[in-house]
Design an enzyme around this catalytic site. Structure first.
Site, mmCIF file in Angstrom:
data_model
loop_
_atom_site.group_PDB
_atom_site.id
_atom_site.type_symbol
_atom_site.label_atom_id
_atom_site.label_comp_id
_atom_site.label_asym_id
_atom_site.label_seq_id
_atom_site.Cartn_x
_atom_site.Cartn_y
_atom_site.Cartn_z
ATOM 1 N N LYS A 1 0.839 -1.203 0.000
ATOM 2 C CA LYS A 1 0.000 0.000 0.000
ATOM 3 C C LYS A 1 0.877 1.258 0.000
ATOM 4 C CE LYS A 1 -3.805 -2.500 2.105
ATOM 5 N NZ LYS A 1 -4.541 -2.930 3.297
ATOM 6 N N GLN B 1 -4.713 -1.709 9.619
ATOM 7 C CA GLN B 1 -4.565 -3.002 8.963
ATOM 8 C C GLN B 1 -5.102 -4.113 9.878
ATOM 9 O OE1 GLN B 1 -3.352 -3.577 5.747
ATOM 10 N NE2 GLN B 1 -4.006 -5.680 6.103
ATOM 11 N N ASP C 1 -11.058 2.538 3.970
ATOM 12 C CA ASP C 1 -11.304 1.092 3.836
ATOM 13 C C ASP C 1 -12.808 0.812 3.665
ATOM 14 O OD1 ASP C 1 -9.181 -0.635 3.634
ATOM 15 O OD2 ASP C 1 -8.821 -0.765 5.798
#
Ligand code: NAP
Length: 290
Positions: free
Chosen positions: A52, A96, A119
């Site tokens: 990422k 994460q 997200d």
């Protein structure tokens, strides 16, 4: 059979994003900035976050990686989330997953400001997606929609079977494909589905998001079906330097000859997930959702 090349499509989309970022900067706009919180040293999470961060560099974003050890307390993590919520230079951020079991994952997700939840896991964004309002959409299902669209695969009126009902893949996938405008007829299967083979074998499009390597076999797939394999399970391998390789949820060798289109693992859905996160970050920077 045509292979759906997620690597190629994601590279194209990254180029499009990079061009838009250059224009933004040339017009005196702000450089989009994504932050990621990583807790612990799980191999998979380390790899995903590294990808990422690298993808941010490739498209001209700024990125910040915030690391905590496994023993971080919930309060410490929530305090960092609050700090990022209030940091005007950060357009969007992610935590994460998974995070250690002593921390309440849902509490952390809900602490993220919906405006920065790139997200798309916050209930506000999930709810907005369900009723068709602008929202940050969970990256993996959004990436799958992009793949289908870029390959001009007709979705409308198709019989889609999604195997898996997780909050981050299966559930949002089923919502997106059945929305007005996409118009698929969607069935969601899970571990309690009776005679799963009979259900899946009727599908025009199969989305396998289970996490069980090679679960979908040839006898579950009808001739000409489109198969999207979301699964990425690390299995031991003597053939790779790392000692492991990624396995999808589909038994590729026997299923692929029956398909009209299929995604490989790796190189199918995975690269699209990262690109969707970049797209969401760009939307956040441009204040296009909220
Ligand atoms: P998850 O939260 O574990 O959900 C798995 C789903 O599959 C659940 O709904 C479960 O049913 C269902 N399931 C499990 N075993 C089954 C069986 N034998 N028959 C029918 N259904 C079964 O997993 P996830 O987060 O959605 O991830 C799924 C896979 O996608 C994993 O391999 C993950 O690593 C991968 N993934 C890849 C990407 C990417 O970017 N490529 C992104 C996200 C996830 P129940 O609800 O009944 O338990």
């Amino acid at each position: 059979m045509e292979l759906i090349d997620g690597k190629k499509i994601s590279a194209e989309i990254k180029e499009e994003i990079a061009i838009e970022v250059s224009k933004l900067k040339a017009d005196g706009g702000k450089t989009p900035h994504l932050a990621a919180i990583l807790v612990g040293h799980d191999g998979g999470s380390e790899t995903y976050v590294a990808h990422k961060v690298k993808a941010c560099e490739q498209v001209g974003f700024n990125s910040t990686l915030v690391r905590f050890e496994d023993d971080v307390t919930q309060e410490e993590l929530l305090a960092k989330v609050e700090e990022l919520n209030n940091n005007d230079d950060i357009d969007g951020f992610i935590v994460q997953l998974p995070i250690p079991a002593h921390i309440n994952e849902q509490k952390v997700i809900e602490a993220i400001s919906p405006e920065k939840d790139v997200d798309g896991f916050h209930p506000a964004n999930v709810g907005r997606m369900v009723i068709g309002l602008p929202a940050f959409i969970s990256a993996t299902p959004a990436g799958i929609v992009d793949l289908l669209e870029r390959y001009n695969i007709e979705i409308s009126g198709k019989n889609v079977v999604v195997v898996g009902r997780s909050n981050i893949v299966g559930r949002p996938m089923s919502v997106l494909l059945s929305q007005k405008g996409r118009d698929a007829t969607v069935t969601v299967c899970h571990s309690r589905t009776k005679d799963l083979e009979a259900v899946v074998s009727k599908a025009d499009i199969i989305i396998a998001a289970i996490g069980v390597p090679e679960f979908v076999t040839a006898k579950m797939v009808k001739e000409g079906a489109i198969v999207i394999d979301v699964g990425t399970t690390r299995v031991k391998s003597d053939l790779t330097k790392s000692g492991w390789k990624l396995k999808g949820d589909v038994k590729f060798d026997e299923v692929s000859p029956k398909c009209s289109y299929i995604t490989p693992v790796p190189g199918g859905v995975g690269p699209m997930t990262i690109v969707s996160l970049l797209k969401n970050t760009l939307l956040a920077a441009k204040k296009s959702v909220y």
